[in-house]
Write a protein that holds these residues in place. Structure first.
Motif, PDB file in Angstrom:
ATOM      1  N   LEU A  38       0.829  -1.207   0.000  1.00 26.61           N
ATOM      2  CA  LEU A  38       0.000   0.000   0.000  1.00 26.61           C
ATOM      3  C   LEU A  38       0.866   1.261   0.000  1.00 26.61           C
ATOM      4  N   THR A  39       1.928   1.242   0.782  1.00 26.35           N
ATOM      5  CA  THR A  39       2.829   2.395   0.857  1.00 26.35           C
ATOM      6  C   THR A  39       3.501   2.637  -0.482  1.00 26.35           C
ATOM      7  N   LEU A  40       4.000   1.580  -1.091  1.00 23.39           N
ATOM      8  CA  LEU A  40       4.705   1.716  -2.362  1.00 23.39           C
ATOM      9  C   LEU A  40       3.769   2.203  -3.470  1.00 23.39           C
ATOM     10  N   VAL A  41       2.575   1.626  -3.541  1.00 26.36           N
ATOM     11  CA  VAL A  41       1.620   2.047  -4.576  1.00 26.36           C
ATOM     12  C   VAL A  41       1.219   3.502  -4.372  1.00 26.36           C
ATOM     13  N   SER A  42       1.039   3.909  -3.122  1.00 30.23           N
ATOM     14  CA  SER A  42       0.693   5.301  -2.845  1.00 30.23           C
ATOM     15  C   SER A  42       1.814   6.232  -3.283  1.00 30.23           C
ATOM     16  N   LEU A  43       3.059   5.859  -2.993  1.00 29.87           N
ATOM     17  CA  LEU A  43       4.198   6.719  -3.328  1.00 29.87           C
ATOM     18  C   LEU A  43       4.371   6.888  -4.835  1.00 29.87           C
TER      19      LEU A  43
END
Length: 364
Positions: free
Chosen positions: A183-188
């Motif tokens: 989730l963090t990577l996709v958001s970034l």
């Protein structure tokens, strides 16, 4: 160190809003254009510090919540809502009345329009931005985003537990952190690049998730592995699109992940500086909530008496910061130190709706 980060971010966001909304900063700009421009353009990076610290502290609060299900999660969401909204409602009540009181003499561009009942209800349930309504104060969008982010984390926690219950060969804790990492990577690299998503928590999950992962790195048996993952994620995000807000969130996350343990502890005999920073950190949310009302009052006084004096307006900005801290301390004692239950929420809603009704009457 967490106290220092939160205290610094608190003061920076107040200064940013003073520079962004004026009118005192418009006069100060004539003498110190670079300072005002920096506060205007980069002061908002304080939000990234808050997001990372919030993610870090959320991970710390959930580390012993194994087996979390909806029956446990829903009261936690309700408690988070109450913690956020009770100070927010009191601060909004003050802001609405101050805005309407100064409007006849000071038509500042930053003044919001007189609210109506539907707009007030939208603010009570943190829906104003989702419904396309004007906000009644500066920065209150953050309250809704904080609650959304917390809800995303708890929802993923519950869903992972349910999934692992059916696949007993998997470890819930490991799967959960993998979900948060994705989730963090996709958001970034994707969600945070779409400006039309900035009213949703997923847009900000990159910074929040970096805080979650920073805590994970500190708790890992192989801290270097977690630190390396954070490093690679930040480099990838900056390669996709170099942004100051990603750089700031990434830097804070790396600091939280790698800092020595002693940096998180108060000295055995804390001095005046340490006590002051700790106090400002503790009241930072209340300061953030009430500072706009204070800045409007100070702006009205300075504009009425010294509209063109650079010195008076510069001192006015400093007085607005000091006044926000003092008012924040009062708001903290009134709300955050009181029981945060549904009865006090009802009192806060009643106060806010009464303030809106009075503002509507004053505008007639």
């Amino acid at each position: 160190m967490l106290d220092q980060l939160k205290a610094f971010a608190c003061l920076l966001i107040v200064l940013h809003h003073l520079a962004f909304y004026g009118p005192m900063s418009d006069v100060v700009f004539l003498a110190w254009p670079r300072l005002i421009n920096e506060l205007y353009d980069h002061g908002r990076l304080a939000v990234q510090v808050f997001l990372v610290c919030s993610g870090f502290l959320t991970a710390a609060s959930l580390q012993k919540k194994s087996g979390l299900d909806w029956r446990q999660a829903l009261p936690m969401v309700g408690h988070r809502y109450l913690r956020l909204v009770i100070p927010y409602l009191v601060a909004l009540s003050a802001t609405v009345l101050v805005t309407e009181w100064i409007r006849p003499e000071f038509n500042f561009a930053s003044l919001s329009a007189t609210p109506d009942a539907w707009q007030a209800l939208a603010h009570v349930f943190l829906m104003e931005h989702l419904l396309g309504m004007e906000s009644l104060s500066a920065g209150v969008w953050y309250v809704a985003i904080d609650l959304q982010l917390y809800l995303i984390v708890l929802t993923s926690f519950v869903l992972v537990n349910r999934f692992v219950a059916r696949h007993t060969s998997l470890r819930a804790n490991r799967v959960l952190w993998q979900v948060w990492l994705v989730l963090t990577l996709v958001s970034l690299v994707r969600w945070s690049l779409k400006d039309d998503l900035d009213i949703y928590g997923l847009y900000y999950f990159g910074a929040y998730g970096l805080g979650l992962l920073a805590f994970r790195a500190r708790q890992s048996r192989i801290p270097l592995k977690g630190w390396l993952i954070l490093t690679l994620m930040g480099l990838l995000a900056l390669w996709v699109d170099p942004r100051w807000r990603v750089t700031t969130a990434w830097g804070v996350a790396l600091l939280l992940a790698a800092a020595p343990e002693r940096w998180f502890a108060l000295p055995a005999v804390p001095g005046l500086w340490h006590k002051g920073v700790q106090r400002l950190s503790r009241i930072s949310y209340s300061v953030f909530m009430i500072h706009y009302a204070v800045s409007l009052l100070v702006s009205a006084v300075v504009t009425a008496h010294w509209p063109e004096s650079v010195l008076a307006n510069a001192l006015g900005m400093l007085m607005a910061v000091l006044g926000a801290v003092l008012a924040g301390a009062g708001l903290y004692r009134l709300t955050e130190q009181s029981p945060q239950d549904w009865r006090h929420w009802g009192l806060g809603v009643g106060m806010f709706m009464a303030s809106v009704a009075l503002a509507m009457k004053m505008s007639d």
